[in-house]
Design an enzyme around this catalytic site. Sequence first.
Site, PDB file in Angstrom:
ATOM      1  N   HIS A 102      -2.458   1.494   6.299  1.00 22.87           N
ATOM      2  CA  HIS A 102      -2.749   0.981   7.646  1.00 22.87           C
ATOM      3  C   HIS A 102      -1.663   1.379   8.650  1.00 22.87           C
ATOM      4  O   HIS A 102      -1.293   0.596   9.528  1.00 22.87           O
ATOM      5  CB  HIS A 102      -2.890  -0.546   7.632  1.00 22.87           C
TER       6      HIS A 102
ATOM      7  N   SER B 109      -4.833  -0.811  -0.166  1.00 21.93           N
ATOM      8  CA  SER B 109      -3.809  -1.560   0.562  1.00 21.93           C
ATOM      9  C   SER B 109      -2.737  -2.066  -0.401  1.00 21.93           C
ATOM     10  O   SER B 109      -1.952  -1.281  -0.908  1.00 21.93           O
ATOM     11  CB  SER B 109      -4.461  -2.687   1.365  1.00 21.93           C
TER      12      SER B 109
END
Length: 217
Positions: free
Chosen positions: A172, A137
Amino acid sequence: MITISLILERFGAYMERHIIAISGGGFSEMEGAFIDQYILKIKRKASPLRIAFVATASNDAQSYIGKFYNAFKCEHPSHLAIPDFELATIQEVVNSLDIIYVGGGNTKYMLDVWRKTGFDEVLKKAYEQGVILTGISAGAMCWFEHCYTEISESEYGYFEGLGILKGALCPHHNDSTRKKYFDKWSLKNSTTPTYPLEDHENLHFVNEQCIAKLETY
């Protein structure tokens, strides 16, 4: 499934610089995740690997650090906390590692801390010496030129990444809000290479070139 053996066969056994960008999953969600094992195999040797976790983006969350130690207990795990970045020997410490693994969280906060302490340059120099850089991330998008992500709960924005890799990565991307904002930004910056990844998708770069798209699990 892509394996490290196939990568080595295609690109040769000696590969100087590696970055593995992880969109989601890994040790924080499950034990023995494929993507984590893949990273270890890049530099596997007879002795355990020296792998250090950097949890700046979560403000050195102890529970996160604990999961890392549990996941890599068969290696030589360690972690670098924010106060460590200003150690006189920090460059030597990082250069001695096999792998730096950067955790998720607040990307802008993390980069601000790194730049304030000079740790950003430490990472770049270690990368040039062959230390593998990886992260999930925030720890995936930080290696790129551009970061476009949430800067608060209700606001998205742009800021500069470390610039080791060209373009911008969006982890994401399966999240509808993130997808909407990132895709809109991408259209306005059409000359910038972009890498939108869903949570199960990850990328392996060798010498700043993307050579493989990988599954998390």
